[in-house]
Motif scaffolding. Structure first.
Motif, mmCIF file in Angstrom:
data_model
loop_
_atom_site.group_PDB
_atom_site.id
_atom_site.type_symbol
_atom_site.label_atom_id
_atom_site.label_comp_id
_atom_site.label_asym_id
_atom_site.label_seq_id
_atom_site.Cartn_x
_atom_site.Cartn_y
_atom_site.Cartn_z
ATOM 1 N N TYR A 139 -3.268 11.341 -1.443
ATOM 2 C CA TYR A 139 -3.193 11.978 -0.278
ATOM 3 C C TYR A 139 -2.105 11.235 0.366
ATOM 4 N N VAL A 140 -1.255 11.730 1.503
ATOM 5 C CA VAL A 140 -0.360 11.055 2.253
ATOM 6 C C VAL A 140 -0.794 10.775 3.383
ATOM 7 N N LEU A 141 -0.697 9.544 4.044
ATOM 8 C CA LEU A 141 -1.134 9.031 5.489
ATOM 9 C C LEU A 141 0.330 8.925 6.245
ATOM 10 N N GLY A 158 0.855 6.247 7.655
ATOM 11 C CA GLY A 158 1.353 4.659 7.463
ATOM 12 C C GLY A 158 0.261 3.921 6.492
ATOM 13 N N GLY A 214 8.650 5.649 4.789
ATOM 14 C CA GLY A 214 8.506 4.700 3.763
ATOM 15 C C GLY A 214 9.539 3.132 4.051
ATOM 16 N N GLY A 231 3.598 0.631 4.653
ATOM 17 C CA GLY A 231 4.838 1.381 5.318
ATOM 18 C C GLY A 231 4.518 2.157 6.220
ATOM 19 N N HIS A 232 5.434 2.832 6.893
ATOM 20 C CA HIS A 232 5.202 3.810 7.801
ATOM 21 C C HIS A 232 6.440 4.777 7.803
ATOM 22 N N TYR A 233 6.295 5.932 8.696
ATOM 23 C CA TYR A 233 7.099 6.863 8.558
ATOM 24 C C TYR A 233 7.551 7.562 7.345
ATOM 25 N N ILE A 248 -0.408 -0.705 -4.560
ATOM 26 C CA ILE A 248 -1.955 -0.335 -4.814
ATOM 27 C C ILE A 248 -2.011 1.327 -3.681
ATOM 28 N N SER A 249 -2.644 2.310 -4.221
ATOM 29 C CA SER A 249 -2.946 3.346 -3.509
ATOM 30 C C SER A 249 -4.427 3.532 -3.215
ATOM 31 N N ILE A 250 -4.812 4.128 -2.075
ATOM 32 C CA ILE A 250 -6.359 4.269 -1.619
ATOM 33 C C ILE A 250 -6.719 5.846 -2.188
ATOM 34 N N GLY A 251 -5.636 6.709 -2.430
ATOM 35 C CA GLY A 251 -6.185 7.997 -2.958
ATOM 36 C C GLY A 251 -4.896 8.886 -3.121
ATOM 37 N N PRO A 268 -4.908 2.074 5.095
ATOM 38 C CA PRO A 268 -5.139 1.538 3.399
ATOM 39 C C PRO A 268 -5.335 -0.052 3.571
ATOM 40 N N LEU A 272 0.611 -1.190 0.136
ATOM 41 C CA LEU A 272 0.063 0.029 0.166
ATOM 42 C C LEU A 272 1.082 1.304 -0.205
ATOM 43 N N THR A 273 0.825 1.957 -1.216
ATOM 44 C CA THR A 273 1.567 3.173 -1.124
ATOM 45 C C THR A 273 0.884 4.187 -2.198
ATOM 46 N N PRO A 274 1.343 5.529 -1.995
ATOM 47 C CA PRO A 274 0.669 6.462 -2.747
ATOM 48 C C PRO A 274 1.256 6.467 -4.298
HETATM 49 C C1 4FV Z 1 -0.823 5.470 1.312
HETATM 50 C C2 4FV Z 1 -2.044 5.837 0.402
HETATM 51 C C3 4FV Z 1 -0.177 6.274 1.994
HETATM 52 C C4 4FV Z 1 3.119 7.123 2.697
HETATM 53 C C5 4FV Z 1 4.249 7.151 3.578
HETATM 54 C C6 4FV Z 1 2.626 5.607 4.429
HETATM 55 C C7 4FV Z 1 1.918 6.619 3.572
HETATM 56 C C8 4FV Z 1 3.825 6.174 4.793
HETATM 57 N N1 4FV Z 1 -0.901 4.090 1.005
HETATM 58 N N2 4FV Z 1 -2.439 4.735 -0.419
HETATM 59 N N3 4FV Z 1 -2.162 7.226 0.146
HETATM 60 N N4 4FV Z 1 0.914 5.614 2.632
HETATM 61 O O1 4FV Z 1 -0.241 7.629 2.141
HETATM 62 O O2 4FV Z 1 -1.933 3.619 0.261
HETATM 63 O O3 4FV Z 1 4.749 5.312 4.903
#
Ligand code: 4FV
Length: 242
Positions: free
Chosen positions: A133-135, A137, A114, A110-112, A128-131, A141, A84-86
């Motif tokens: 925007y940056v979360l 962790g 990445g 991921g966290h922090y 895969i990204s859920i959108g 997602p 799960l990543t943007p």
């Molecule tokens: C994300 C998203 C997301 C990015 C850095 C976790 C973060 C941190 N994942 N869809 N939007 N992840 O923002 O899936 O590590």
């Protein structure tokens, strides 16, 4: 359906232990296995992250720790690995439907800032990204993906409840729905829904689904499966609105 989730924060997954997903897990229709990446740290302080080479803010999760955690999970040829990543492809209902065809999903959170890119190259997961925007962790997602995919697993929902939902079936948004009381704040339930005349009710609901989609998400109409009658009604709507 089995989900193995690689995360540094297994405690964040409480929300999916209740309601529909919780019930399905208790009745072993679903299995959600949380793998704490920190358990695979080999340094005495349990370190799992470090500063980025080349400088820059924040911390990155170390590749070796993630790789050991990943290798601890038994995989079959019906296993799908997801990060799960943007940077990933946007999660859509049709993507969800495709993922539900696997019986084992491994979700990497991921966290922090990445995860070190080398272990992503090594594991080669689907991103895969859920959108856009940056979360903080990948845990939220992951829960979104588990929830949406689980709705397709037999026994999680009673069958016909997914049929008419938004984005399902014809790719239209859903029609408006009502329940008791029949009158609320002076607002009545549309007569046709009280008529018991199922053909008329279906017709009315189809028109409302088209209206909703036309008003709220017109771009969805491009890929929606529309009948001739639907298209005529859409032209009427466009004419009325011009
Ligand atoms: C994300 C998203 C997301 C990015 C850095 C976790 C973060 C941190 N994942 N869809 N939007 N992840 O923002 O899936 O590590």
């Amino acid at each position: 359906m089995k989900f193995d989730v690689l995360t540094l924060f297994p405690e964040m997954f409480e929300p999916i232990k209740s309601s529909i997903i919780g019930r399905a897990t208790k009745s072993n229709i679903l299995e959600i296995n949380l793998v704490n990446i920190r358990d695979f740290s080999e340094d005495k302080h349990g370190h799992v992250d470090d500063t980025p080479y080349g400088g820059g803010a924040g911390m990155l999760i170390k590749p070796d720790v993630v790789y050991r955690a990943y290798n601890s999970i038994e995989k079959t040829d019906n296993t799908k690995v997801i990060y799960l990543t943007p940077q990933g492809n946007k999660l859509t209902q049709s993507k969800v439907e495709g993922l539900a065809k696997f019986n084992h999903l491994v979700l990497l959170c991921g966290h922090y800032e990445g995860i070190d890119d080398r272990v992503i190259q090594k594991i080669a997961p689907e991103e895969i990204s859920i959108g856009d925007y940056v979360l903080t962790g990948g845990e939220l997602p992951s829960m979104v993906l588990i929830d949406s995919v689980s709705r397709y697993v037999a026994g999680v929902l009673n069958k016909d409840s997914t049929y008419q939902e938004s984005f399902e079936g014809d790719g239209l948004l859903e029609y408006p729905q009502y329940t008791k009381p029949e009158e609320f704040e002076g607002m009545k339930v549309p007569e046709v829904l009280l008529s018991g005349h199922h053909a008329n009710i279906e017709k009315w609901r189809r028109k409302k689904a088209i209206e909703n989609t036309y008003k709220k998400r017109p771009e969805l109409l491009e890929n929606a499966k529309l009948t001739r009658e639907d298209k005529n009604y859409l032209e009427e709507l466009k004419f009325k609105n011009n």
